[in-house]
Scaffold this motif. Sequence first.
Motif, PDB file in Angstrom:
ATOM      1  N   TYR B 625       0.839  -1.210   0.000  1.00  0.00           N
ATOM      2  CA  TYR B 625       0.000   0.000   0.000  1.00  0.00           C
ATOM      3  C   TYR B 625       0.870   1.255   0.000  1.00  0.00           C
ATOM      4  CZ  TYR B 625      -3.403   3.478   1.511  1.00  0.00           C
ATOM      5  OH  TYR B 625      -4.184   4.590   1.599  1.00  0.00           O
ATOM      6  N   LEU B 626       1.892   1.257   0.856  1.00  0.00           N
ATOM      7  CA  LEU B 626       2.721   2.462   0.949  1.00  0.00           C
ATOM      8  C   LEU B 626       3.404   2.757  -0.379  1.00  0.00           C
ATOM      9  CD1 LEU B 626       4.392   2.014   4.466  1.00  0.00           C
ATOM     10  CD2 LEU B 626       2.282   3.198   3.867  1.00  0.00           C
ATOM     11  N   GLN B 627       3.890   1.698  -1.015  1.00  0.00           N
ATOM     12  CA  GLN B 627       4.584   1.885  -2.284  1.00  0.00           C
ATOM     13  C   GLN B 627       3.604   2.394  -3.345  1.00  0.00           C
ATOM     14  OE1 GLN B 627       5.854  -1.839  -3.865  1.00  0.00           O
ATOM     15  NE2 GLN B 627       7.028  -0.935  -5.522  1.00  0.00           N
ATOM     16  N   THR B 628       2.412   1.801  -3.375  1.00  0.00           N
ATOM     17  CA  THR B 628       1.413   2.194  -4.375  1.00  0.00           C
ATOM     18  C   THR B 628       1.003   3.646  -4.185  1.00  0.00           C
ATOM     19  OG1 THR B 628       0.574  -0.067  -4.327  1.00  0.00           O
ATOM     20  CG2 THR B 628      -0.813   1.587  -5.380  1.00  0.00           C
ATOM     21  N   MET B 629       0.867   4.074  -2.945  1.00  0.00           N
ATOM     22  CA  MET B 629       0.387   5.433  -2.683  1.00  0.00           C
ATOM     23  C   MET B 629       1.530   6.443  -2.613  1.00  0.00           C
ATOM     24  SD  MET B 629      -2.830   5.192  -2.631  1.00  0.00           S
ATOM     25  CE  MET B 629      -3.457   6.639  -1.819  1.00  0.00           C
ATOM     26  N   GLY B 630       2.750   5.971  -2.776  1.00  0.00           N
ATOM     27  CA  GLY B 630       3.870   6.908  -2.737  1.00  0.00           C
ATOM     28  C   GLY B 630       4.067   7.513  -1.358  1.00  0.00           C
TER      29      GLY B 630
END
Lengths: 117, 887
Positions: B625-630
Motif C-alpha cells: 500500500y505504501l509503495q502504491t500510494m507513494g
Amino acid sequence: MPRQDKDGPPPPALSDLAFHILLALRDGRSHGYEIGQRVEELSEGRLDPTTGALYQALRRLVEEGHLVPVEPPEGVDARRKYVALTDGGRRAMRNEVQRLARLLKVAGREAPAPGRA
Amino acid sequence: MWMAIYRRLLALIDGPLGEGYGSSIEETFERRLAEARAHGRWRHLQVAFRECFALVGLAISERRGWRLEIFLEDARYALRGLVRAPGFTLAALVILGLGIGANTAIYQLFDAVSMRSLPVPDAQELAIVELADASRVEGRRATRHPPVSNPVWQQFRSRQNMFRAVLAWGNTDFSPLRLGQDGESLVVRGLFVSGEFFSVLGVDPFLGRTFTAADDQPGCGLPGTVLSHSFWQRHFGGDPAVIGTTVLLNSEPVPVIGVSSEGFSGVEVGRPYDLAVPICSYQTLGAEEGWLDDGMTWWLTVMGRLPADGTLQAANAALAALSPSIFEATLPADYRHDGVEDYLSLTLRAVPGEGGVSVLRGRYGDPLVFLLATTGLVLLLASTTLANLILARSSAREHELALRRAIGASSARLVRQSMLESTMLAAGGAAGGLLLAHVLNRVLLGFLGGGLSLDLPVDLRLVVYIAAVAALVCLTFGVVPAWRASRPVAVERPDAGRNPASGRGFAFRKVLVVSQVALSLVLVFGAVLFTGTLANLLAVDLGFDAEGVLVARVDHDALRIPQQSRVTFKQDLLDRIRSAPGVASAAEVRHVPMGGTGSSITVWLDGADPAGSQPMRLNRVSAGYLQTMGIPLIAGRDFGRSDLGQAVAIVNRTFAGRLGLGEPVGARFRVEGWDGALEIVGVVPDTKYFDLREDFRPIAFVPTGLLPDPRPHTDFMIRSTTGDVAAAVRRAIREVSPQIRADIRPFDQTIRDRLLPERLMATLAGFFGALAALIAAVGLYGVMSSLVQRRRSEIGVRMALGSTRVKILAMVLRQAATLLGIGCAAGSVLALAGAGMVRSLVFGLEPRSISAIGLTSLLLGVVATAACCIPAARAASVAPRDALRNE
C-alpha cells in the motif's frame, strides 16, 4: 330618457351595435342568442359581436331605458332572458335614423359623386 | 371544457352584467359553440377562443372602467417602439434573460435540495427521530442519515405514543442489491422498510399492494418487494403483469407484490429508490450477519407522523422521558464497560422531517444559499444596467415625449406606455430566462454528476417565482423612465432630444453606474475568494502521490465466496492484478482515501489506563500500500505478505504524537473491543483521510485479514507505469472469473469528486464575476461616451485655447476614475461586510482581507479603464473647428 326638445342639443349618437340591437327588437321581444343572429343579418355580416359584448350592450341599453326585461314566452329554456323595446327605445331608434338621414344629405351635397376625383 | 372555462371567466365579472344575465349568457355561448362545431373543428376553436378572450377584456373593463381598446393600442405602440430599436431591445432581453435565468436555475436547485416538501399528504406532520448526539454512538455507522440500530427501532416502535404512526427505513448503499433478470445483473437502489412505511407516508399503491405490519415480522424471509413507479416504467415497460412475477435479488427469488404511486421516489432527496423490501428480509438479503439484532450497527432512520394537534416540542418532551427505558433495554451485552453510562444517557429527539433527508442538503445547502444571493446581485446589476440603457434611450426621446404631451397625451397615458414597454421587456426576459434556467440546470446537474437525480419541475411555484422576479426587475428599471415620462419638459429647449447626455437624468445615470461598479466589485470579490479557495484546496499536500494511481472496485458478489475463503481469494486477485502488464504496484485497501467512508477506533497504550483512550482513524491495507500510494516510511517497515491477518500496525506521525510515543516502532497499543494488543512496525508521515479541508488525523493502518470483511466488493489501489492499464487489469480480473465486475477509475477523479461543491462555487462565482466586470465596463463606457458627447463643445474650446490631446485624455480618464473609485469604495464596504458570511466556505484565505479587496479592485479597474479608453480617445480626437461649429 327625457323627451327630446326640438330646440335643444341633438341626442347623442347610438353606437353601431346598439342601433342594430334596437332594430332587431323592432318586431317584438327577443333573447340574447336570437338578437345576436338578427344583428348579424341586419348588418349583412358586418357586425358579429361576441356574447360578452352583446350582453354588455344589452345591459347598457336597459340602464339607459331603451330596453326593458320582460317575461319569456311559455315553454322556453328558463335560462333565457327576454328584453323588449321601450317607448324611449323606439324614439332613440327614430332619432338615430333621422340623424343618419341628415348625414347622408350632407354627404350627398359636399362629397364628390362616385367616379369623379 | 370550454363551458367550464367560460363559466370561470364569467365569474370574474361580478356585478351588473353577471347578475341576472349570467345564465342567459351561458346559454347563448353554448348555442354559438354548438353552431360553430357544426362548421368544423377549426371554426369551433376560433369561436371558443374569441369568446373567452372577449370575456377577459370585458372583465377588465367592467371592473376597472378601463377600455380594452385603449390598452391594446398602448401595447401595440410599446411593441412598435421596441421593434424599431432592435439593438436596444436585444441588449435588454439578453441582459434580463441572463440575470433571470441564472437566478431561476439556482432557485430551482435550492428549492429541490432545501425547501421542497416530500410529495406525500400532510408532509408537515412528519418528523425525523434521531439521536440528540450521534457522535457518542459507538460501533458501526452504515448510513449518512440520522441513524438508530434495529433493536432501538423495535423498542421505540413498541413503546412510543407521541406519534400517530412511525416508520423506519435503511438504504442499501452499504451493501447494494443486485437485480438479476434474464441473465442481466444490475445494481439497484434499494430500501429496507418497516411494514408501515408506505401507509404512514400516505403513499398508495399504483398496482398491487404495499407492505403491511404483517410483512415485517422477525424471520419473515422474503415476503415480497414493492417497485417504485419510475423503476417499473424503466425496467418492466410499465407492464401490469409484473405483479406476481418473481425477480432475483442477490440471487434470491422475491415476488413483486406492488408498485408505489407515481411521483413518490422515497424520502431521500437526490436518491430516488428502485425497489423496497421489508427490514426483516435483511436476514436473507443483507451481506453482513447479525445486523437485525446488533445494537452496535446503526443503519436505520426513523420518522414519525405527529398527531393533528401535536407539536414537536411535545414530542421532544415525551421522547426525553421515553429514551432511558429504550436504551436500557437495548444496551448491547458486549458494550465497553466505561461506555455504558454514555450509552444509557443517550436521548432521542424529533426534528422537522417535511423535506425528508438529504446528503445533498448538508453538502450543498450553504453553497446554494450563497449562489442564490450571488444571482440576486447579478439580477440587481442587470436591472441597474437596463435602467441606465433605458435612461440613455429616453433622453433621446424627450423631444417626442414633449410633442406628444403638447398634442394632448396625458401623463398617465405616457407613464402607462412606458411601464408597458418595461413589462414587455421583463416578460421577454422571463421567458428567455426560463429557457436558460432549463439549460443551465442540465449543465449543473451534469457537472455534479455521480448518479444525482433531482426533480426540477416547471410548475406553478416556479412560474410564480419567475413572475415575481420579473415584476421586481421591471419595477426597478421601469420606474425611472416612467417617472421621467410623467414630468413635463418644454418643447422649446434647443437640445431636447438631440443630445443623449442632456436632461436631469444624467446625474442619475452617474449614480447608477457607480452602483453598477459597486455591485460588480462584490461579485468579482466572490469570484476571487472561491477561485482562490479551489486553488488552495488543489494545492493541499495530501501526504501521498495520487498521480498515476487507479482505484479498482471489484464486485465479486456473484461468486458468493464463503467468509473463510475470502482472504485467500482476495490475495489471489491482488496477485493477478500485480502481474498485469503496466502495473507497477497494487494493494488492497478497506477505505479508499477521500472516498467518503472510514472507520474509527478507540486506543490506548498497552499497559496504560484505558481511561486515557483516544479516538483514532483506522484503515486496513495489504502489503504494497505504501509503495502504491507513494507514502514514504519514516521509521520501521512496510507490511509484508506474512503480516496478513497479524496484530501489527503502521501509524502516522499524529497517531504517535497523540500517544506520546517518541520511538513508536515496537510500541504496543490496545483497541477497544479487540482482543490483544497490536505492535507498531512502521511510522509514516501524515496523510489525508476524509477530505482536503480537515487537519491531519491520527491514523493506524492494520493488515487486511485482521478483521472479517463480508462486503460483496473489494477496493484496490493500483499504480501504473504506463498510462493505460485499466484494460489489462480487467483482463487479469476476468481470468479469476468472468462473473466478476470491475469499475476502474483514476484516483484523482475520486479527489476531484470530493471537491465538487468547491468546483461548482468557483466555476459559477467566476462566471458571474466575469459577467459583472463586463457589465460594469459596458456601463462605464456608456456613461463616459455620453459625457464626452455632452462636453464636446467645451473640449473644442479647450483645444482651441491650446490644451493638448494628452491633457484632454487625462481629463476624461480622471472623470472615469472618479466614478470607478467611488464605486469601488462603496463595493469594498459591501464586500467586506458580507465576507464574514462566507468564512465557512472559503479555505486557505481570510475573507476579510485587504489584499483580496485590493486584487479585486485592481482587476475591475483594469477592465473598466480599458473600456473608458475608447471614449477618452474619442474626446482627444475632437476637431476644435467641428465642435465649435455646433455651438
